[in-house]
Write a protein that holds these residues in place. Structure first.
Motif, PDB file in Angstrom:
ATOM      1  N   VAL A  11       0.854  -1.052   0.072  1.00 61.26           N
ATOM      2  CA  VAL A  11       0.088   0.041   0.009  1.00 61.26           C
ATOM      3  C   VAL A  11       0.697   1.304  -0.004  1.00 61.26           C
ATOM      4  O   VAL A  11       1.893   1.341   0.883  1.00 61.26           O
ATOM      5  N   ASP A  12       0.430   2.090  -0.883  1.00 65.22           N
ATOM      6  CA  ASP A  12       1.266   3.451  -0.831  1.00 65.22           C
ATOM      7  C   ASP A  12       0.403   4.348   0.046  1.00 65.22           C
ATOM      8  O   ASP A  12      -0.619   4.989  -0.115  1.00 65.22           O
ATOM      9  N   ARG A  13       1.102   4.310   1.588  1.00 63.84           N
ATOM     10  CA  ARG A  13       0.409   5.154   2.465  1.00 63.84           C
ATOM     11  C   ARG A  13       0.030   6.683   2.016  1.00 63.84           C
ATOM     12  O   ARG A  13      -0.847   7.142   2.574  1.00 63.84           O
ATOM     13  N   ILE A  14       0.872   7.304   1.542  1.00 69.43           N
ATOM     14  CA  ILE A  14       0.718   8.611   0.979  1.00 69.43           C
ATOM     15  C   ILE A  14      -0.414   8.863   0.056  1.00 69.43           C
ATOM     16  O   ILE A  14      -1.469   9.702   0.217  1.00 69.43           O
ATOM     17  N   ALA A  15      -0.538   8.049  -1.014  1.00 68.16           N
ATOM     18  CA  ALA A  15      -1.645   7.979  -1.978  1.00 68.16           C
ATOM     19  C   ALA A  15      -2.867   7.407  -1.286  1.00 68.16           C
ATOM     20  O   ALA A  15      -4.060   8.169  -1.838  1.00 68.16           O
ATOM     21  N   CYS A  16      -3.234   6.419  -0.309  1.00 68.54           N
ATOM     22  CA  CYS A  16      -4.086   5.934   0.103  1.00 68.54           C
ATOM     23  C   CYS A  16      -5.123   7.200   0.593  1.00 68.54           C
ATOM     24  O   CYS A  16      -4.503   7.827   1.464  1.00 68.54           O
ATOM     25  N   ASP A  17      -6.219   7.300   0.148  1.00 68.90           N
ATOM     26  CA  ASP A  17      -7.110   7.921   1.075  1.00 68.90           C
ATOM     27  C   ASP A  17      -8.115   7.345   1.935  1.00 68.90           C
ATOM     28  O   ASP A  17      -9.215   8.058   2.328  1.00 68.90           O
ATOM     29  N   GLY A  18      -8.153   5.999   2.087  1.00 66.60           N
ATOM     30  CA  GLY A  18      -8.939   5.281   3.179  1.00 66.60           C
ATOM     31  C   GLY A  18     -10.362   5.178   2.737  1.00 66.60           C
ATOM     32  O   GLY A  18     -11.177   5.069   3.602  1.00 66.60           O
ATOM     33  N   ASP A  52      -8.237 -12.527  -6.922  1.00 68.19           N
ATOM     34  CA  ASP A  52      -9.138 -11.346  -6.404  1.00 68.19           C
ATOM     35  C   ASP A  52      -7.946 -10.252  -5.874  1.00 68.19           C
ATOM     36  O   ASP A  52      -8.775  -9.154  -5.945  1.00 68.19           O
ATOM     37  N   ALA A  53      -6.743 -10.700  -5.571  1.00 65.12           N
ATOM     38  CA  ALA A  53      -6.263  -9.642  -5.235  1.00 65.12           C
ATOM     39  C   ALA A  53      -5.695  -8.500  -6.401  1.00 65.12           C
ATOM     40  O   ALA A  53      -5.624  -7.494  -6.443  1.00 65.12           O
ATOM     41  N   ARG A  54      -5.596  -9.255  -7.659  1.00 65.56           N
ATOM     42  CA  ARG A  54      -5.593  -8.421  -8.995  1.00 65.56           C
ATOM     43  C   ARG A  54      -6.627  -7.358  -8.944  1.00 65.56           C
ATOM     44  O   ARG A  54      -6.675  -6.248  -9.509  1.00 65.56           O
ATOM     45  N   ARG A  55      -7.930  -8.062  -8.711  1.00 61.46           N
ATOM     46  CA  ARG A  55      -8.988  -7.392  -8.909  1.00 61.46           C
ATOM     47  C   ARG A  55      -9.247  -6.026  -8.149  1.00 61.46           C
ATOM     48  O   ARG A  55      -9.413  -4.995  -8.240  1.00 61.46           O
ATOM     49  N   ALA A  56      -8.735  -6.358  -6.770  1.00 64.13           N
ATOM     50  CA  ALA A  56      -8.609  -5.114  -5.866  1.00 64.13           C
ATOM     51  C   ALA A  56      -7.539  -4.174  -6.090  1.00 64.13           C
ATOM     52  O   ALA A  56      -7.925  -2.923  -5.896  1.00 64.13           O
ATOM     53  N   VAL A  57      -6.530  -4.628  -6.794  1.00 74.00           N
ATOM     54  CA  VAL A  57      -5.578  -3.480  -7.016  1.00 74.00           C
ATOM     55  C   VAL A  57      -6.115  -2.896  -8.268  1.00 74.00           C
ATOM     56  O   VAL A  57      -5.928  -1.621  -8.298  1.00 74.00           O
ATOM     57  N   ALA A  58      -6.770  -3.489  -9.220  1.00 73.16           N
ATOM     58  CA  ALA A  58      -7.351  -2.672 -10.533  1.00 73.16           C
ATOM     59  C   ALA A  58      -8.317  -1.649  -9.877  1.00 73.16           C
ATOM     60  O   ALA A  58      -8.518  -0.562 -10.659  1.00 73.16           O
ATOM     61  N   ALA A  59      -9.017  -2.236  -8.897  1.00 74.67           N
ATOM     62  CA  ALA A  59     -10.396  -1.080  -8.405  1.00 74.67           C
ATOM     63  C   ALA A  59      -9.948   0.102  -7.543  1.00 74.67           C
ATOM     64  O   ALA A  59     -10.609   0.715  -7.337  1.00 74.67           O
ATOM     65  N   CYS A  60      -8.743   0.024  -6.974  1.00 74.30           N
ATOM     66  CA  CYS A  60      -8.424   0.981  -6.328  1.00 74.30           C
ATOM     67  C   CYS A  60      -8.363   2.323  -6.946  1.00 74.30           C
ATOM     68  O   CYS A  60      -7.650   2.618  -8.103  1.00 74.30           O
ATOM     69  N   PRO A  61      -9.309   3.314  -6.520  1.00 70.95           N
ATOM     70  CA  PRO A  61      -9.410   4.687  -7.129  1.00 70.95           C
ATOM     71  C   PRO A  61      -8.465   5.504  -7.301  1.00 70.95           C
ATOM     72  O   PRO A  61      -8.303   6.349  -8.067  1.00 70.95           O
ATOM     73  N   VAL A  62      -7.310   5.359  -6.155  1.00 69.27           N
ATOM     74  CA  VAL A  62      -6.086   6.256  -6.219  1.00 69.27           C
ATOM     75  C   VAL A  62      -5.064   5.548  -6.292  1.00 69.27           C
ATOM     76  O   VAL A  62      -3.830   5.946  -6.296  1.00 69.27           O
ATOM     77  N   LEU A  63      -4.963   4.323  -6.945  1.00 69.92           N
ATOM     78  CA  LEU A  63      -4.007   3.308  -7.457  1.00 69.92           C
ATOM     79  C   LEU A  63      -2.942   3.267  -6.407  1.00 69.92           C
ATOM     80  O   LEU A  63      -1.694   3.285  -6.678  1.00 69.92           O
ATOM     81  N   ALA A  64      -3.319   3.132  -4.857  1.00 73.28           N
ATOM     82  CA  ALA A  64      -2.495   2.996  -3.760  1.00 73.28           C
ATOM     83  C   ALA A  64      -1.872   1.708  -3.501  1.00 73.28           C
ATOM     84  O   ALA A  64      -1.151   1.330  -3.081  1.00 73.28           O
ATOM     85  N   LEU A  65      -3.053   0.735  -3.999  1.00 77.85           N
ATOM     86  CA  LEU A  65      -2.654  -0.657  -3.746  1.00 77.85           C
ATOM     87  C   LEU A  65      -2.059  -1.350  -5.097  1.00 77.85           C
ATOM     88  O   LEU A  65      -2.345  -1.078  -6.049  1.00 77.85           O
ATOM     89  N   ARG A  66      -1.255  -2.246  -4.636  1.00 78.39           N
ATOM     90  CA  ARG A  66      -0.246  -2.884  -5.868  1.00 78.39           C
ATOM     91  C   ARG A  66       0.192  -4.168  -5.525  1.00 78.39           C
ATOM     92  O   ARG A  66       0.208  -4.492  -4.183  1.00 78.39           O
TER      93      ARG A  66
END
Length: 77
Positions: A11-18, A52-66
């Protein structure tokens, strides 16, 4: 010998908006802290959860998960 690869979530903690979408899509691997930010384990993503992990990464609205590919070490072939 071949090198097998494993994946782990980062998780990119700076990009993540929770927003918490990752925890909704992948509750087996992502928990939320008291402010709604993701907590992910440092362990490998099991093969049965990789899609499922790939789907969650693709769905992250701020691209904070990889997904990060990590070498697991040599295996005999």
């Amino acid at each position: 010998m071949a090198v097998t690869r494993h994946h782990r979530l980062a998780v990119d903690r700076i990009a993540c908006d929770g927003r918490g979408l990752c925890a909704e899509l992948l509750p087996e691997l992502v928990a939320l802290d008291e402010w709604g930010y993701p907590i992910v384990p440092r362990s490998d993503v099991p093969g049965e959860l990789l899609a499922d992990a790939r789907r969650a990464v693709a769905a992250c609205p701020v691209l904070a998960l990889r997904l990060v590919r990590t070498p697991a070490g040599p295996t005999r072939t």
